[in-house]
Every structure is written in C-alpha cells, then in structure tokens.
Write an enzyme that holds these catalytic residues in place. Structure first.
Site, PDB file in Angstrom:
ATOM      1  N   LEU A 220      11.075   1.571   7.032  1.00  0.00           N
ATOM      2  CA  LEU A 220      10.291   1.788   6.092  1.00  0.00           C
ATOM      3  C   LEU A 220      11.077   2.788   5.398  1.00  0.00           C
ATOM      4  CD1 LEU A 220       7.714   1.104   4.208  1.00  0.00           C
ATOM      5  CD2 LEU A 220       7.137   3.545   5.145  1.00  0.00           C
TER       6      LEU A 220
ATOM      7  N   GLU B 181      13.130   2.413  13.857  1.00  0.00           N
ATOM      8  CA  GLU B 181      11.924   3.496  13.416  1.00  0.00           C
ATOM      9  C   GLU B 181      10.920   3.572  14.571  1.00  0.00           C
ATOM     10  OE1 GLU B 181       9.931   2.513   9.636  1.00  0.00           O
ATOM     11  OE2 GLU B 181      10.115   0.519  10.026  1.00  0.00           O
TER      12      GLU B 181
ATOM     13  N   TYR C  74       0.903  -1.153   0.018  1.00  0.00           N
ATOM     14  CA  TYR C  74      -0.094  -0.022  -0.058  1.00  0.00           C
ATOM     15  C   TYR C  74       1.046   1.311  -0.102  1.00  0.00           C
ATOM     16  CZ  TYR C  74       0.766   0.972   4.922  1.00  0.00           C
ATOM     17  OH  TYR C  74       1.445   1.173   5.979  1.00  0.00           O
TER      18      TYR C  74
ATOM     19  N   LYS D 152       6.596  -2.073   2.070  1.00  0.00           N
ATOM     20  CA  LYS D 152       5.326  -1.072   2.510  1.00  0.00           C
ATOM     21  C   LYS D 152       3.935  -2.240   2.436  1.00  0.00           C
ATOM     22  CE  LYS D 152       3.092   3.320   3.053  1.00  0.00           C
ATOM     23  NZ  LYS D 152       3.173   3.383   4.376  1.00  0.00           N
TER      24      LYS D 152
HETATM   25  N1  PLP Z   1       7.633   3.964   9.185  1.00  0.00           N
HETATM   26  C1  PLP Z   1       6.651   3.291   9.150  1.00  0.00           C
HETATM   27  C2  PLP Z   1       6.715   1.810   9.741  1.00  0.00           C
HETATM   28  C3  PLP Z   1       5.474   3.769   8.731  1.00  0.00           C
HETATM   29  O1  PLP Z   1       4.314   2.932   8.646  1.00  0.00           O
HETATM   30  C4  PLP Z   1       5.504   5.011   8.095  1.00  0.00           C
HETATM   31  C5  PLP Z   1       4.230   5.604   7.478  1.00  0.00           C
HETATM   32  O2  PLP Z   1       3.361   5.258   7.526  1.00  0.00           O
HETATM   33  C6  PLP Z   1       6.726   5.937   8.029  1.00  0.00           C
HETATM   34  C7  PLP Z   1       7.889   5.185   8.516  1.00  0.00           C
HETATM   35  C8  PLP Z   1       6.702   7.155   7.408  1.00  0.00           C
HETATM   36  O3  PLP Z   1       6.752   6.854   5.995  1.00  0.00           O
HETATM   37  P1  PLP Z   1       6.225   8.284   5.065  1.00  0.00           P
HETATM   38  O4  PLP Z   1       7.066   9.402   5.626  1.00  0.00           O
HETATM   39  O5  PLP Z   1       6.457   7.804   3.589  1.00  0.00           O
HETATM   40  O6  PLP Z   1       4.748   8.429   5.458  1.00  0.00           O
END
Ligand code: PLP
Length: 286
Positions: free
Chosen positions: A203, A179, A33, A147
């Site tokens: 991610l 993270e 997603y 993702k």
């Molecule tokens: N890390 C995780 C586990 C996430 O689910 C998300 C976003 O939902 C992020 C980092 C941040 O990603 P982004 O900046 O692309 O929203």
C-alpha cells in the site's frame, strides 16, 4: 466510537446509519477506503489522502462521487460534529447496491460512508520501549496498492500477531520484504535507511511518503529498493509506519532482539522529526 456519521448525503447518529444487504461492499467487499488522521481538528496530508483515494477508485473503476471541495467540506463537517481535537476519520466508498452478480453493474450510485474515531497514537512509553513483531508469508492478492475494503488477508495476518502478543505481522513474499498487515516497514543497516519501493505488492502509505520526505530533507542516507528477508532479519533497526502508529520502533522480531533490543538512534531522530513535521503542518494547514 463515532457519535455522528455521514451516509449518502446526510449526517446521523451511528445507530441510525443503515445500508441495504445487497450493497456490494457487504456482499463482495467491493469498495475502497481511506483513514485520515486529524490533529487539532486539522486533517493531516489531506491532498495526499484524496489523491490515493482517487487512485484506488480508478483502479476498481468506481466514479468518484464527490469532488475535492466536496470531500474537504464533508471532512470539515464530520470533524466539527464529533468530539476530540485529534480524530481518525474513516471514509469508505462502495460500488453501491445491485442484485448479486460478480460483474460491475451499470448505472448504480456508490455508497459513501464517513465516520470519526478518536485518534490513538502510540503512548510515549511505547515509543520508548518499541514493540514486538512477528513475520509471516505475504499471501495476499497482487493488488495491494489498492486501498480496498476487502481486507480479509490483512485481518488474518494481523490476527497472527495478536495471537502471539505482538504489535504487527511483517510480511515477506518470495524472500523479499513487502510491508506489514496494516503498516509500511523501514529498516536500518549500517546507518542506511532502507524501504521497498511502491508497487502492486504494497500500500502506498501516506506516512511512508512523509518519512522518506523527512529522511531526504534531513540528509539521512536512504535507499528505496527491494529489501530481502535476510536484510530484515539482520537489521540494526526496524520501523513500522502508518497514519495511526506514526513511526514506531520494532525491538523484537519473532522473539529475537532487533539490534540491541532498544529503539535505535535513527529511529529516535526520525520520531522527533516526524513530531515537528506534524506541528508545522498543524500551524500551516488550512
Ligand atoms: N500498509 C497497509 C497494508 C495499511 O493498511 C496501511 C494503513 O492502514 C499502511 C500500509 C500505512 O498507510 P498510511 O501511512 O497511509 O496510514
């Protein structure tokens, strides 16, 4: 809640959207997603979101059912069909519908779903106060760079912070920062911004990239390198970043003040720069 959603070729009210129970997204969480923030009806960093989508699809071996032009057109249409200038567009692709069997079935059509929700970014009071976070051991799988819609680990870890009345759960694996349950993490120590590199344990956040880009362009001292749990616990500042949180200061960690317990100077600078970056993007995006 979204009024009009897209499912497998058509737009419809969400109440009318149906998927078969044998969809592998439902049975196995076999899908990927994206969440794309939309400001003033313009998607933010669309190219980067579609690139990450392709990366996730390649990793799980699902053929991308649409090309970039088709994604762009669909996204434009879902934005137009929904109310509100600032939206959060969620899109999901699952492997499709097949008799239940772990192995990837051949020749099935992926399910494509897209919806829009109002984009709720942190209220000014929250940006001013910062948020509380807790920490936990990162027990998720070793493919956190995908993702994937299989988010049970992230949901369980997020719930820990909900239970503690905190905004996020910051994660450590083997003594190193990875993270947070749905955000990336930056810290500041002695004026230097630190964040872990992209690898299979995090991610690759689109916001993370923007923050690094701004930091480099504006001559912040920044190092992308492994960050230890001890460094996080002794940090002067901690930030969490995501498409919906943007950049948010963490002012307590496990109940202890981070720095002086207020959003730090570098956070304030980065937050302001992020807002102008967005404004510039809205002016120039197609
Ligand atoms: N890390 C995780 C586990 C996430 O689910 C998300 C976003 O939902 C992020 C980092 C941040 O990603 P982004 O900046 O692309 O929203």
């Amino acid at each position: 809640m979204s009024d009009i959603v897209y499912l497998n070729g058509g737009f419809m009210p969400i109440e009318e959207a149906r998927i078969p129970v044998l969809d592998r997204g439902f049975i196995f969480g076999d899908g990927v997603y994206e969440v794309i923030p939309v400001y003033s009806r313009r998607p933010f960093r669309l190219t980067e979101h579609l690139r990450r989508l392709q990366y996730s699809l390649d990793k799980v071996r699902i053929d991308n059912p649409l090309n970039t032009d088709e994604w762009t057109r669909l996204l434009g249409e879902i934005i137009q069909r929904n109310t509100g200038d600032d939206q959060s567009v969620y899109l999901q692709i699952t492997r499709g519908v097949a008799k239940r069997d772990h192995a990837f079935p051949k020749g099935i059509k992926p399910t494509v779903f897209m919806m829009s929700m109002p984009l709720v970014t942190p209220a000014p009071a929250l940006v001013e106060s910062g948020v509380a976070c807790i920490t936990a051991q990162d027990y998720r799988w070793l493919n956190c760079d995908i993702k994937s819609t299989s988010l049970l680990g992230n949901c369980m870890l997020r719930q820990l912070s909900v239970d503690a009345g905190a905004a996020e759960t910051i994660l450590f694996r083997d003594g190193q920062l990875t993270e947070a349950s749905s955000s990336n993490v930056f810290i500041v120590r002695d004026g230097v911004v630190l964040t872990p590199p992209k690898d299979h344990l995090v991610l690759p956040g689109v916001t993370y990239d923007v923050v690094i880009e701004i930091a480099r362009a504006r001559e912040f001292q920044i190092e992308v390198r492994p960050v230890s749990e001890a460094e996080v616990r002794g940090a002067d500042e901690i930030w969490v970043t995501s498409s919906t949180k943007e950049v948010l200061a963490v002012t307590t960690l496990d109940g202890k003040a981070v720095g002086d317990g207020k959003p730090g100077l570098l956070f304030r600078r980065m937050h302001a720069l992020y807002q102008s970056f967005k404004q510039d993007h809205m002016r120039t995006a197609a």
